[in-house]
Design an enzyme around this catalytic site. Structure first.
Site, PDB file in Angstrom:
ATOM      1  N   LYS A  69      48.455  25.186 -15.983  1.00 15.07           N
ATOM      2  CA  LYS A  69      47.716  25.353 -14.726  1.00 15.07           C
ATOM      3  C   LYS A  69      46.224  25.213 -15.021  1.00 15.07           C
ATOM      4  CE  LYS A  69      49.435  26.856 -11.127  1.00 15.07           C
ATOM      5  NZ  LYS A  69      50.159  26.045 -10.114  1.00 15.07           N
ATOM      6  N   GLN A  86      16.858  13.620 -31.550  1.00 10.75           N
ATOM      7  CA  GLN A  86      17.666  13.760 -32.766  1.00 10.75           C
ATOM      8  C   GLN A  86      17.144  14.884 -33.672  1.00 10.75           C
ATOM      9  OE1 GLN A  86      16.785  10.906 -31.335  1.00 10.75           O
ATOM     10  NE2 GLN A  86      18.142   9.188 -31.861  1.00 10.75           N
ATOM     11  N   ARG A 115       5.144  12.730 -24.044  1.00  4.96           N
ATOM     12  CA  ARG A 115       6.076  12.387 -22.958  1.00  4.96           C
ATOM     13  C   ARG A 115       6.752  13.629 -22.407  1.00  4.96           C
ATOM     14  NH1 ARG A 115      11.574   9.839 -25.867  1.00  4.96           N
ATOM     15  NH2 ARG A 115      12.047  11.710 -27.087  1.00  4.96           N
ATOM     16  N   HIS A 173      15.352  10.606 -18.417  1.00  6.86           N
ATOM     17  CA  HIS A 173      14.030   9.975 -18.458  1.00  6.86           C
ATOM     18  C   HIS A 173      13.205  10.196 -17.192  1.00  6.86           C
ATOM     19  CE1 HIS A 173      15.603   8.034 -22.014  1.00  6.86           C
ATOM     20  NE2 HIS A 173      16.569   7.454 -21.334  1.00  6.86           N
ATOM     21  N   THR A 198      54.074  26.479 -14.114  1.00  3.42           N
ATOM     22  CA  THR A 198      52.610  26.629 -14.132  1.00  3.42           C
ATOM     23  C   THR A 198      52.205  27.807 -13.251  1.00  3.42           C
ATOM     24  OG1 THR A 198      52.253  25.080 -12.287  1.00  3.42           O
ATOM     25  CG2 THR A 198      52.323  24.153 -14.545  1.00  3.42           C
TER      26      THR A 198
HETATM   27  O1  LIG Z   1      14.312  10.949 -28.557  1.00  6.62           O
HETATM   28  C1  LIG Z   1      14.669   9.780 -28.387  1.00  6.62           C
HETATM   29  N1  LIG Z   1      15.617   9.246 -29.193  1.00  6.62           N
HETATM   30  C2  LIG Z   1      16.063   7.964 -29.077  1.00  6.62           C
HETATM   31  O2  LIG Z   1      16.937   7.538 -29.856  1.00  6.62           O
HETATM   32  C3  LIG Z   1      15.466   7.167 -28.051  1.00  6.62           C
HETATM   33  N2  LIG Z   1      15.650   5.887 -27.654  1.00  6.62           N
HETATM   34  N3  LIG Z   1      14.813   5.659 -26.617  1.00  6.62           N
HETATM   35  N4  LIG Z   1      14.097   6.786 -26.366  1.00  6.62           N
HETATM   36  C4  LIG Z   1      14.501   7.744 -27.235  1.00  6.62           C
HETATM   37  N5  LIG Z   1      14.106   9.037 -27.408  1.00  6.62           N
END
Ligand SMILES: O=c1[nH]c(=O)c2nn[nH]c2[nH]1
Length: 295
Positions: free
Chosen positions: A10, A228, A176, A256, A57
């Site tokens: 369920k 990353q 940014r 973005h 269920t």
């Molecule tokens: O932080 C980011 N990692 C990316 O791999 C990436 N690619 N375009 N902008 C990005 N900004």
């Protein structure tokens, strides 16, 4: 033909539980959405219309409410383990129970500067999630998650020095907007039994608070070179902070915000360091994922 995969149960079981402290009059609430999926010797229900092996269920849903009445529903890691263990111990032909719990936010209101005894509000769609599998002869595997925690920083994020070639249009930026909807998970060591889960029950809330605090603090304070690198720092700190987990994973959309060049209108400056008005983008979005384990 042969049956390759079989799991049934369920989904979207909605559960609310209130705790009323008679002495203080303070009431606390929990709201969850639960999915139960069972595995076992159930092939004949698919291949030979043999319903004798089917724990309906609906029965699974009723069982969930009964167990919620009889046992604590928090931390969700404990309740998921209670539910999963119930099914593999009660039915000899059921050998694994997958239980997913989504816990919704009901944050206690402050009224006249004081926590209100029985009023709450939904502060965001952020949820706490637990994915569990109770498997006969193995134990209980648990993965805890934070999902839908939407964050944004208006500066403190850069992205430059990335590979450039004839396909690259993206300009480098040293300042940014960074926004993402956090999906973070941490995998617990395998628990041999429900008793082992009960023995460390306080650790689950501690880990969730730590993971959430580390995520917000790192997001805010890291002068981010990329999604990353910032997410790796989060994983590294969570692993160091919670000894009972084996791995941490993140999946972060890069939501973005595009600059809008308005120079065509009387030379209006709105790019680079003059940018103040942006176009938030629904899609496409970057998607950055990682799993970090101990060395
Ligand atoms: O932080 C980011 N990692 C990316 O791999 C990436 N690619 N375009 N902008 C990005 N900004």
């Amino acid at each position: 033909s042969q049956l390759k995969y079989a799991r049934y149960g369920k989904d979207n079981i909605r559960l609310y539980k209130v705790d009323k402290d008679e002495k203080t009059g303070i009431q606390s609430v929990v709201e969850m959405t639960i999915c139960i999926l069972l595995e076992g010797d159930i092939e004949t229900s698919y291949t030979q219309a043999d319903n004798s092996v089917v724990v309906a269920t609906d029965t699974q849903k009723q069982t969930c409410y009964i167990l919620a009445k009889q046992h604590p529903v928090t931390p969700p890691e404990l309740f998921a383990s209670i539910v999963g263990t119930h099914f593999i111990e009660t039915y000899p032909h059921i050998h694994a129970a997958h239980v997913k719990i989504i816990q919704h936010r009901w944050t206690r209101m402050s009224v006249d500067g004081k926590p209100h005894p029985h009023s709450f509000y939904r502060d965001g769609e952020e949820v706490r999630v637990v994915e569990s599998v109770a498997r006969e002869g193995e134990g209980i595997s648990l993965r805890s998650k934070i999902e839908k925690l939407l964050v944004l920083k208006s500066t403190g994020s850069a992205f430059y020095g990335f590979h450039r070639d004839e396909y690259t249009q993206l300009p480098e930026t040293w300042d940014r907007i960074l926004s993402t909807e956090v999906e973070a998970g941490w995998k617990w060591k395998l628990f041999k039994s429900l008793n082992e889960v009960k023995a460390v029950a306080p650790k689950f809330d501690e880990a969730w608070h730590a993971a959430r605090e580390i995520t917000l603090q790192t997001f805010a304070t890291d002068n981010s070179a990329s999604v990353q690198n910032t997410m790796y720092k989060m994983c590294d700190q969570i692993l160091a902070s919670v000894r009972l987990i084996d791995a941490v994973d993140y999946s972060l959309p890069n939501k973005h915000y595009f600059e809008i060049d308005l120079s065509w209108h009387k030379g209006l400056k709105n790019t680079g360091k003059d940018a103040t008005v942006y176009a938030p983008q629904s899609n496409p979005n970057g998607l950055i994922q990682c799993t970090v384990t101990r060395k």
